[in-house]
Structures are given as structure tokens and as C-alpha cells.
Design a protein around this motif. Structure first.
Motif, short mmCIF file in Angstrom:
data_model
loop_
_atom_site.label_atom_id
_atom_site.label_comp_id
_atom_site.label_asym_id
_atom_site.label_seq_id
_atom_site.Cartn_x
_atom_site.Cartn_y
_atom_site.Cartn_z
N GLY A 302 89.79 8.29 -41.03
CA GLY A 302 89.47 9.63 -40.58
C GLY A 302 90.58 10.33 -39.84
O GLY A 302 90.61 11.57 -39.78
N ARG A 303 91.52 9.59 -39.27
CA ARG A 303 92.56 10.20 -38.43
C ARG A 303 93.39 11.26 -39.16
O ARG A 303 93.56 12.37 -38.64
N PRO A 304 93.95 10.98 -40.34
CA PRO A 304 94.73 12.04 -41.01
C PRO A 304 93.88 13.23 -41.45
O PRO A 304 94.43 14.29 -41.78
N PHE A 305 92.56 13.07 -41.44
CA PHE A 305 91.66 14.18 -41.76
C PHE A 305 91.12 14.84 -40.49
O PHE A 305 90.05 15.46 -40.51
N GLY A 306 91.85 14.72 -39.38
CA GLY A 306 91.40 15.29 -38.12
C GLY A 306 90.23 14.53 -37.52
O GLY A 306 89.35 15.12 -36.91
N TYR A 307 90.27 13.20 -37.64
CA TYR A 307 89.19 12.32 -37.17
C TYR A 307 87.85 12.68 -37.81
O TYR A 307 86.81 12.67 -37.16
N HIS A 308 87.90 12.96 -39.09
CA HIS A 308 86.65 13.17 -39.85
C HIS A 308 85.83 11.89 -39.80
O HIS A 308 86.37 10.78 -39.89
N ASP A 309 84.52 12.02 -39.67
CA ASP A 309 83.64 10.86 -39.55
C ASP A 309 83.25 10.33 -40.93
O ASP A 309 82.33 10.83 -41.58
N PHE A 310 83.95 9.29 -41.38
CA PHE A 310 83.64 8.68 -42.67
C PHE A 310 82.53 7.64 -42.57
O PHE A 310 82.06 7.15 -43.60
N THR A 311 82.13 7.29 -41.37
CA THR A 311 81.10 6.25 -41.23
C THR A 311 79.73 6.74 -41.68
O THR A 311 78.82 5.93 -41.87
N ARG A 312 79.57 8.05 -41.87
CA ARG A 312 78.25 8.58 -42.26
C ARG A 312 78.04 8.62 -43.77
O ARG A 312 76.99 9.05 -44.24
N TYR A 313 79.05 8.15 -44.53
CA TYR A 313 78.93 8.15 -45.99
C TYR A 313 78.60 6.74 -46.49
O TYR A 313 78.85 5.74 -45.81
N ASP A 314 78.10 6.66 -47.70
CA ASP A 314 77.88 5.38 -48.37
C ASP A 314 79.26 4.81 -48.73
O ASP A 314 79.98 5.41 -49.53
N PRO A 315 79.64 3.67 -48.16
CA PRO A 315 81.00 3.15 -48.40
C PRO A 315 81.23 2.74 -49.85
O PRO A 315 82.39 2.66 -50.28
N ASP A 316 80.17 2.47 -50.61
CA ASP A 316 80.35 2.02 -51.98
C ASP A 316 80.16 3.14 -53.01
O ASP A 316 80.17 2.90 -54.22
N ALA A 317 80.04 4.36 -52.51
CA ALA A 317 80.04 5.53 -53.39
C ALA A 317 81.48 6.00 -53.59
O ALA A 317 82.38 5.62 -52.84
N PRO A 318 81.72 6.82 -54.60
CA PRO A 318 83.07 7.36 -54.79
C PRO A 318 83.56 8.10 -53.54
O PRO A 318 82.75 8.59 -52.73
#
Length: 474
Positions: A302-318
């Protein structure tokens, strides 16, 4: 003609940026704020004849930031302390143009340059972290284009301030009571789009004239700024071909800007994993990759995306569609992540884990890694390398095992060539702009006087010839 020589920098990152690197038994838990640890690593790099040590920095953190980012020493203070414990190695630190005043930056790096007798370098960054704005009294971060316009003007002001005093400004004649030659002190008088700076700076130039300018922007605006103004550039290519293309692009841009392409050095990042055999090194890389905590990897992603929160997505989705996230943060880095994820059809999990433990050419035995360093150097991918580490022992092993092989192949020095960073990097000392202008004016006047004398001489010759003719006719 002197053969082209490889250059090496060492990135000193304390407890590390990998999520679990701080747990390594070879690194003190407080290494990022332990001056003795930094001194030991700087001396190790100096003993191996590295060109410089490099201190990264950023002005914003979150509770989930990498361990080293959470608690680390300020670069200029740290480098000033390292100057006293070393004698030849360069001292390079990051400082943002977005949230610092040119006069302060010029004075800080000018002081480090004098303290170290000409070994300072400034990594000029614009800050990709949007949250930094809140630490400097702003409600929003500068947009990408404005950041680079500010950076160009900021750097121009700093360089102008560094030329406030010509090299002979201080006669320090005690008998005559003459400390300063006022004709060699120059106010800047800058008024631009973002800055108004009167000057002069209250510090003189060092043995290398001005600190060496490093830059690391890979976006189109970043490359343009670097090609026009930098002495050296940090890059983070994922492959040999990408590194070759980046360096060639920088050299083309530099030439278009009227610069000698050979006056700019490109330093790709190198993160070695060394073991006795290639198979053992490969196994070590795999072990590190498999031990990465997914949550920590998603936060790091998430850091290079301005600390975008990736933890809220399905990790095994595209890899998700993020709209314009990252466009005002680390733009080139975030765009590259998107492109790779889409081109290879990676899931979010695969993308995060790949970023956390990138696979590179520099994994193997010492001989294999030296072969790759030579390939990149001779193949036009690099002028040198910025050696980072995933674990504390990686730098030690590179210095002890790979550097001697590079020296034996005639690629890397056995001893320092100079006492300054510019001298060791093979960069010219910039002539003070006021000295250069005065010399140019003196040459112009001399040429003009010579031309006047030639005209006068021709007039006298012509008059003499007329007189002789009259005498003959008489």
C-alpha cells in the motif's frame, strides 16, 4: 584514457524494511537509532572502498509502517556523526524539497560537506507520501506536477546559494585585518514561482565545490528533472533489459538538455543473497519468501499507493482496480506494480508477496553475483550499484566475498582515488558561477582589446604606407 570503473553505494537501513527483518539475531533491535551500529557499517563499507553510504528517509509513518521507518535517526544529523568516524567514504542523505526551505537545505548540506571535507551528497526527493502534508501544516499534499516544478526551482536556489562565496572569498589576512573580500561574496536575489530567497548563504564551498546531487524519480517528470540536474540517479529496475532501457533513456534526455551523458551516473538497486552455492542461495530466497506475513506484505504494497488499504480486498482475487490511487504518491512505482500484475494475471496475494521478496539476478554464489554485476556494468545497465540488504549479514558478505572478485577483475578500485565524493565518483568540480562569469568577462574584454589593438595597428600600417607613397611620388 582511464578505464571505466564500477561505483558502489551501501544503503544503511538499521532494522530493515522487510516486515520480519528486525527479528534477525544478527541485528540489534534498536539498530535504526544506534549510532554505533551505523558507524560499524560505514567503516565496513569504507574498508571495502565503497563510494558512499546512503541514508533513506521520509516524513510520514503509520502504525503499520516498516520497522525501520517507525523509529530512525534524521539523515543529516546521522551523517554528520558518521563523518567523524570515517575519512574517505561519501555521505549521502535524502531530504525532501516539498517540505523544506532551500536556505535551510543549502546550509545543512553545506555544513555536512565542510565537516566531511567534501564527501556530502543530497538525494533530492519530492515526497510521494500524501500523509506528509499533515506534518507540515497543510491539508493536502502538493500534486505530482507541482512537486516537480517546486523541486526544480528548489534545487536551483540551493545550488545558487552554494555559490554565495567564491573560493578565494576569505583571505583571512590577520596582519592586514582583512577577513573577507566583499567582491567575492554574492547575494542570490531569487524571486520565482515558489520561493523568494535573498541570500547570501553564510557558509563557504568545500573541497568538492558543491555536494553531489542524487535523484531517484522514475516518472516522466522525475526522469526529466534528473537528466537536467542530477549527478547520479538511483533506479529500481526489475530486470537487466529494463535497467538498460532506463539508463539509455536518461542519457538521451541529458544529451537533449545539453549535458554530457557521461557526466551522469546511474545506480540500480542491488539486494544480494549470497551463499556457498547457487542452489543454497536460491533456497535462502525461497525461505525468505515463504516466511513473509501476508498482512505485513499487503501494508507494504500500500505504501507506493499512498498507504492504500489492501487488507480489505480478497487476497486471492485478481489485483484490484484502484482508479487513480497512487497517481499523487509514488507514481512510477505504483504504475509499474499495476502493469506487472495485470500483464501476468497476478492475484493480490501474489503481487504483495512478489513486492516483499523480489526475485533478482543477484542471488547465488559470490562468483555468480560478481558475474551478474559485471554483466550489468559492461552491458550498459549500470554505472554502479546501490547495495541494499534484506538481512543484516548481506552487506557484510557482499563486501567480503563479491568486492574482492570485482577488484581481481579490474572492475573496482583497490584504493580510493581522491578525498572527496566527487573525486571518487569521477565527477568534475563545478566552477563557482560568479568566478566563471568574471573569467568569461575578462576573456571577452581581452579579446575586444586585442581586436582594437589589431585595428589600430592596421590603421598605423595603412597611414605609413600612404606616407611612403607620397614620398616616392615627390
Amino acid at each position: 584514457m582511464t578505464a571505466r570503473q564500477l561505483k558502489l553505494g551501501a544503503v544503511l537501513i538499521g532494522v530493515g524494511t522487510a516486515p520480519d527483518a528486525w527479528r534477525d539475531p544478527d541485528v540489534p533491535g534498536d539498530a535504526s537509532i544506534d549510532i554505533d551500529w551505523y558507524r560499524a557499517k560505514a567503516r565496513l563499507a569504507e574498508d571495502a572502498k565503497f563510494d558512499f553510504v546512503f541514508i533513506v528517509d521520509s516524513p510520514y509513518i503509520t502504525p503499520d509502517s516498516a520497522p525501520h521507518f517507525l523509529n530512525r535517526l534524521e539523515p543529516l544529523t546521522l551523517l554528520s556523526a558518521l563523518a567523524g568516524g570515517t575519512s574517505r567514504i561519501g555521505l549521502v542523505g535524502t531530504l525532501t524539497t516539498s517540505y523544506s526551505e532551500p536556505f535551510n537545505v543549502a546550509r545543512q548540506f553545506g555544513s555536512l560537506d565542510l565537516i566531511s571535507h567534501g564527501r556530502a551528497g543530497w538525494n533530492v526527493v519530492t515526497t510521494g507520501l500524501e500523509g506528509a502534508a499533515g506534518n507540515y501544516g497543510r491539508e493536502r499534499h502538493y500534486d505530482h506536477g507541482e512537486r516537480y516544478r517546486r523541486a526544480a526551482e528548489h534545487l536551483g536556489v540551493v545550488r545558487g546559494l552554494w555559490d554565495s562565496y567564491e573560493d578565494d572569498a576569505f583571505p583571512r589576512d590577520k596582519a592586514a585585518g582583512r577577513f573577507l573580500d566583499p567582491s567575492r561574496q554574492h547575494a542570490l536575489g531569487h524571486r520565482g514561482e515558489f520561493y523568494s530567497v535573498a541570500g547570501p548563504l553564510n557558509i563557504s564551498r568545500s573541497a568538492q565545490g558543491q555536494p553531489v546531487i542524487f535523484q531517484a524519480g522514475s516518472s516522466d517528470a522525475g526522469r526529466d528533472l534528473a537528466a537536467r540536474t542530477a549527478d547520479a540517479i538511483f533506479s529500481m529496475p526489475e530486470s537487466f533489459d529494463e535497467a538498460v532501457a532506463f539508463r539509455a533513456d536518461i542519457r538521451r534526455r541529458a544529451e537533449a538538455a545539453g549535458r554530457d551523458p557521461d557526466s551522469i551516473l546511474v545506480f540500480p538497486g542491488l539486494q544480494p543473497i549470497l551463499r556457498a552455492t547457487d542452489a543454497e542461495a536460491e533456497a535462502e530466497w525461497r525461505r525468505r519468501a515463504e516466511s513473509v506475513d501476508l498482512h505485513a506484505a499487503l501494508v507494504q504494497l500500500g505504501r507506493p499507493f499512498g498507504y492504500h488499504d489492501f487488507t480489505r480486498y480478497d487476497p486471492d482475487a485478481p489485483f484490484p482496480d484502484l482508479g487513480d490511487a497512487g497517481s499523487n504518491a509514488y507514481r512510477s512505482h505504483s504504475e509499474r506494480i499495476r502493469l506487472v500484475a495485470r500483464a501476468e494475471g497476478l492475484t493480490l496475494r501474489e503481487t504483495a508477496l512478489r513486492l516483499a521478496t523480489p526475485r533478482s539476478d543477484f542471488i547465488g554464489s559470490a562468483s555468480t553475483v560478481a558475474d551478474q554485476v559485471e554483466r550489468w556494468f559492461r552491458g550498459g545497465a549500470a554505472d554502479g550499484f546501490n547495495v541494499g540488504v534484506g538481512r543484516a549479514r548481506d552487506l557484510d558478505e557482499f563486501a567480503a566475498q563479491v568486492v574482492p572478485l570485482l577488484q581481481a577483475r579490474g572492475l573496482f578500485r583497490h584504493e580510493y582515488e581522491d578525498t572527496t565524493l566527487r573525486g571518487n565518483l569521477g565527477l568534475a568540480v563545478p566552477v563557482n558561477r560568479h568566478t566563471a562569469a568574471r573569467r568569461a568577462e575578462a576573456e571577452r574584454q581581452s579579446a575586444g582589446q586585442g581586436a582594437s589593438a589589431g585595428v589600430a595597428g592596421a590603421d598605423r600600417t595603412e597611414a605609413g604606407a600612404v606616407g611612403s607613397a607620397r614620398e616616392v611620388s615627390a
